[in-house]
Design an enzyme around this catalytic site. Structure first.
Site, short mmCIF file in Angstrom:
data_model
loop_
_atom_site.label_atom_id
_atom_site.label_comp_id
_atom_site.label_asym_id
_atom_site.label_seq_id
_atom_site.Cartn_x
_atom_site.Cartn_y
_atom_site.Cartn_z
N ASP A 1 -6.34 -17.68 1.78
CA ASP A 1 -6.09 -18.98 1.22
C ASP A 1 -6.70 -20.03 2.41
O ASP A 1 -6.10 -20.08 3.56
CB ASP A 1 -4.37 -19.28 1.38
CG ASP A 1 -3.94 -20.49 0.83
OD1 ASP A 1 -4.90 -21.59 1.06
OD2 ASP A 1 -2.74 -20.69 0.48
N HIS B 1 -1.83 -12.88 -1.23
CA HIS B 1 -2.74 -13.55 -0.95
C HIS B 1 -2.83 -14.92 -0.47
O HIS B 1 -3.82 -15.40 -0.08
CB HIS B 1 -3.97 -13.13 -1.76
CG HIS B 1 -4.24 -11.80 -2.07
ND1 HIS B 1 -5.04 -11.30 -3.12
CD2 HIS B 1 -3.65 -10.49 -1.38
CE1 HIS B 1 -5.27 -9.92 -3.01
NE2 HIS B 1 -4.37 -9.54 -2.12
N THR B 2 -1.81 -15.49 -0.37
CA THR B 2 -1.40 -16.87 -0.16
C THR B 2 -1.47 -16.65 1.75
O THR B 2 -1.52 -17.79 2.25
CB THR B 2 -0.13 -17.61 -0.34
OG1 THR B 2 0.13 -18.72 0.24
CG2 THR B 2 0.99 -16.64 0.01
N HIS C 1 0.76 -1.25 0.11
CA HIS C 1 0.07 0.09 -0.05
C HIS C 1 0.83 1.19 -0.08
O HIS C 1 0.53 2.15 -0.50
CB HIS C 1 -1.12 -0.01 1.08
CG HIS C 1 -2.17 -0.95 1.03
ND1 HIS C 1 -3.52 -0.43 1.33
CD2 HIS C 1 -2.27 -1.96 0.40
CE1 HIS C 1 -4.37 -1.45 1.22
NE2 HIS C 1 -3.63 -2.25 0.29
N PRO D 1 -5.53 -0.90 -6.93
CA PRO D 1 -6.69 -1.61 -7.44
C PRO D 1 -7.59 -2.18 -6.57
O PRO D 1 -7.35 -2.47 -5.44
CB PRO D 1 -6.08 -3.06 -8.16
CG PRO D 1 -4.74 -2.64 -8.26
CD PRO D 1 -4.36 -1.65 -6.97
N GLY E 1 4.54 6.14 -4.48
CA GLY E 1 5.79 5.58 -4.18
C GLY E 1 6.31 5.03 -2.74
O GLY E 1 5.54 5.33 -1.85
N ASP F 1 7.46 5.62 -0.04
CA ASP F 1 8.05 6.86 0.57
C ASP F 1 7.48 6.94 1.97
O ASP F 1 7.43 8.12 2.61
CB ASP F 1 7.74 8.23 -0.13
CG ASP F 1 6.13 8.53 0.01
OD1 ASP F 1 5.31 7.29 0.35
OD2 ASP F 1 5.94 9.52 -0.39
N ASP G 1 3.09 -19.82 0.59
CA ASP G 1 3.44 -20.88 -0.19
C ASP G 1 2.67 -20.56 -1.80
O ASP G 1 2.23 -19.62 -1.60
CB ASP G 1 2.79 -22.22 0.29
CG ASP G 1 1.36 -22.06 0.77
OD1 ASP G 1 0.52 -21.63 0.00
OD2 ASP G 1 1.18 -22.80 1.84
C1 HEM Z 1 -3.53 -7.13 -7.58
C2 HEM Z 1 -4.30 -6.28 -6.66
C3 HEM Z 1 -4.74 -6.45 -5.38
C4 HEM Z 1 -5.90 -6.49 -4.79
C5 HEM Z 1 -7.11 -6.16 -5.81
C6 HEM Z 1 -5.82 -6.41 -3.50
C7 HEM Z 1 -6.96 -6.45 -2.71
C8 HEM Z 1 -6.80 -7.03 -1.39
C9 HEM Z 1 -8.09 -6.97 -0.41
C10 HEM Z 1 -9.45 -6.31 -0.75
C11 HEM Z 1 -7.63 -7.27 0.82
C12 HEM Z 1 -8.40 -7.41 1.86
C13 HEM Z 1 -8.43 -6.11 2.62
C14 HEM Z 1 -9.43 -6.24 3.82
O1 HEM Z 1 -9.94 -6.92 4.23
O2 HEM Z 1 -9.86 -4.78 4.08
C15 HEM Z 1 -6.32 -7.75 0.54
C16 HEM Z 1 -5.48 -8.36 1.68
C17 HEM Z 1 -4.20 -8.50 1.59
N1 HEM Z 1 -3.34 -8.08 0.30
FE1 HEM Z 1 -4.05 -7.56 -1.52
N2 HEM Z 1 -4.56 -6.81 -3.06
C18 HEM Z 1 -3.81 -6.73 -4.39
C19 HEM Z 1 -2.51 -6.90 -4.48
C20 HEM Z 1 -1.66 -7.23 -3.39
C21 HEM Z 1 -0.13 -7.22 -3.27
C22 HEM Z 1 0.60 -6.87 -4.45
C23 HEM Z 1 0.08 -7.61 -2.13
C24 HEM Z 1 1.65 -7.72 -1.74
C25 HEM Z 1 2.46 -7.95 -2.48
C26 HEM Z 1 -0.91 -7.87 -1.26
C27 HEM Z 1 -1.17 -8.23 -0.14
C28 HEM Z 1 -1.96 -8.56 0.74
C29 HEM Z 1 -1.91 -9.36 2.08
C30 HEM Z 1 -0.91 -9.76 2.70
C31 HEM Z 1 -3.59 -9.12 2.44
C32 HEM Z 1 -4.07 -9.64 3.68
C33 HEM Z 1 -3.70 -8.66 4.80
C34 HEM Z 1 -4.20 -9.23 6.29
O3 HEM Z 1 -4.16 -10.28 6.73
O4 HEM Z 1 -4.50 -8.19 7.12
N3 HEM Z 1 -2.16 -7.82 -2.12
N4 HEM Z 1 -5.80 -7.25 -0.71
#
Ligand code: HEM
Ligand SMILES: *[C@@H]1O[C@H](CO)[C@@H](O)[C@H](O)[C@H]1NC(C)=O
Ligand SMILES: *[C@@H]1O[C@H](CO)[C@@H](O)[C@H](O)[C@H]1NC(C)=O
Ligand SMILES: *[C@@H]1O[C@H](CO)[C@@H](O)[C@H](O)[C@H]1NC(C)=O
Ligand SMILES: *[C@@H]1O[C@H](CO)[C@@H](O)[C@H](O)[C@H]1NC(C)=O
Ligand SMILES: *[C@@H]1O[C@H](CO)[C@@H](O)[C@H](O)[C@H]1NC(C)=O
Ligand SMILES: CC(=O)N[C@H]1CO[C@H](CO)[C@@H](O)[C@@H]1O
Length: 326
Positions: free
Chosen positions: A245, A193-194, A66, A163, A72, A74, A253
């Site tokens: 996951d 998202h694993t 985020h 996104p 960037g 920062d 994983d």
């Molecule tokens: C491709 C576009 C992506 C979308 C649309 C997206 C969307 C989301 C959403 C909606 C959540 C749940 C948030 C919530 O409950 O409020 C989430 C969780 C998460 N995202 Fe993404 N994400 C994206 C890419 C990424 C990337 C690039 C990373 C890291 C390199 C990432 C890491 C995570 C992690 C680790 C969680 C879990 C957070 C937690 O357990 O609190 N995501 N994401």
């Protein structure tokens, strides 16, 4: 299976190149402050926190993502809202972002040993790497350092740059390309998202028929959809979360990619990765854990260099939550 030697070669190219894009370097703090001790301090704190609370690993990884996607890498995400400015932290998508207290603790420790030198943006980048690495007890990717902290953080920029969970493939790729990333990075980094959890509200549209909003998503595996409905009844309860996951939300994983191919991708944005021939192929390849880890390392280095501020730009905040001299 890619041979071990290839994997090492990939890392070697990354490390020997000695720059991670955007003017970042390996061991940037070596001459400014003991680089080993800077990186050790971050690792020690993160590992002890993650050991006590494994769910934290996902929080710290997401914090870095985020941060990098908005203005960037920062540390703009760390700035607290002020009377006059609604910062990124206060934006909708940030409601579930946490881990700020861990960054504060690292910062306080480093300020004591090496005042005014280590940026909050570098701490966030190192903490994300170390958080994921705890499970393996070794560094999962190199972190190039030398980022400076920005002084601007604006809530409305979050929605524009990050996104959404309901984004289609075209939108996802456009948003990644706007950050200098490509389709490989998109599919690979989605593999984050694993680990971690999501609030029910972000998937309920895929699970239920809502008058005026649309029907449940037929592309989601019906058995899995039923499991999710049991976890996430309606009306949506904002405090219920589900594991992204389902088999191993605490284990970093490659199961995320198996899930995608079984139509168990949680968000529309996850499922979208298999509707495009090219990215479906990438997702297929990433089911091999070794390939996934190597590609994830490469993409994290690329993500960690998005629009970075380096020497002569920005500042090193004394307190990660406020811009200096205010
Ligand atoms: C491709 C576009 C992506 C979308 C649309 C997206 C969307 C989301 C959403 C909606 C959540 C749940 C948030 C919530 O409950 O409020 C989430 C969780 C998460 N995202 Fe993404 N994400 C994206 C890419 C990424 C990337 C690039 C990373 C890291 C390199 C990432 C890491 C995570 C992690 C680790 C969680 C879990 C957070 C937690 O357990 O609190 N995501 N994401
Ligand atoms: C906040 O806005 C008020 C009124 O516009 C202004 O007087 C004040 O200096 C601003 N404070 C900061 C910290 O920018
Ligand atoms: C993807 O979503 C965007 C924004 O909602 C929309 O304008 C576009 O038509 C969609 N593209 C496809 C291929 O569905
Ligand atoms: C949604 O409505 C469709 C028919 O329009 C029906 O086939 C489906 O079972 C409904 N799904 C749910 C989850 O109620
Ligand atoms: C929402 O879920 C929480 C945690 O399971 C529970 O304590 C609370 O009562 C629920 N709220 C409503 C309105 O159902
Ligand atoms: C989860 O585990 C079940 C049972 O072992 C297996 O059939 C399924 O393929 C796994 N799902 C994913 C997404 O890996
Ligand atoms: C940690 C943090 O500052 N979270 C904020 C996210 O946004 C919501 C709503 O805008 C705030 O209430 C939270 O404090």
């Amino acid at each position: 299976m890619i041979p071990r030697v290839l994997e090492l070669l990939l890392l070697l190219i990354l490390v020997v190149g000695c720059h991670g894009g955007g003017g970042l370097k390996m061991k940037y703090y070596e001459k400014l402050c003991d680089s080993i001790s800077v990186e050790n301090t971050v690792r020690e704190i993160v590992w002890s926190k993650v050991a006590a609370k494994p769910a934290l690993a996902a929080k710290l990884l997401r914090l870095h993502y985020h941060d990098c996607f908005v203005r960037g890498c920062d540390a703009s995400i760390l700035l607290d809202p002020t009377q006059n400015v609604t910062t990124e932290k206060a934006a909708g998508p940030n409601r579930s972002v946490t881990g700020y207290d861990v960054i504060d603790e690292i910062k306080t420790t480093l300020e004591a040993s090496c005042p005014g030198i280590v940026s909050c943006a570098d701490i966030v980048a190192l903490a994300a790497r170390d958080a994921v690495s705890y499970q393996f007890q070794k560094e999962m990717w190199p972190v190039f350092t030398g980022r400076k902290d920005g002084s601007v953080s604006v809530a409305v920029e979050v929605g524009v740059n990050l996104p959404s969970a309901s984004a289609n493939f075209t939108t996802l790729l456009t948003q990644f390309k706007a950050k200098g990333l490509d389709v490989d990075d998109l599919v690979t980094l989605s593999g984050a998202h694993t680990i971690g959890t999501s609030r029910c509200a972000l998937v309920s549209r895929r699970l239920y028929n809502f008058t005026g909003v649309g029907d449940a998503d037929p592309s989601l595996d019906p058995t899995y959809a039923q499991t999710l409905r049991e976890i996430c009844p309606i009306p949506v309860n904002a405090s219920i979360t589900l594991e992204m996951d389902p088999n191993s939300s605490l284990s970093f994983d490659s199961q995320y990619f198996e899930g995608l191919n079984q139509h168990k991708g949680l968000f529309v944005s996850d499922a979208a990765l298999i509707t495009n021939a090219q990215s479906a192929h990438i997702a297929e390849v990433l089911q091999n854990p070794k390939v996934f880890f190597a590609r994830f390392a490469r993409s994290m280095v690329r993500m960690g260099a998005i629009e970075v501020l380096t020497d002569g730009q920005g500042q090193v905040r004394k307190n990660c939550r406020v811009v200096n001299d205010q």
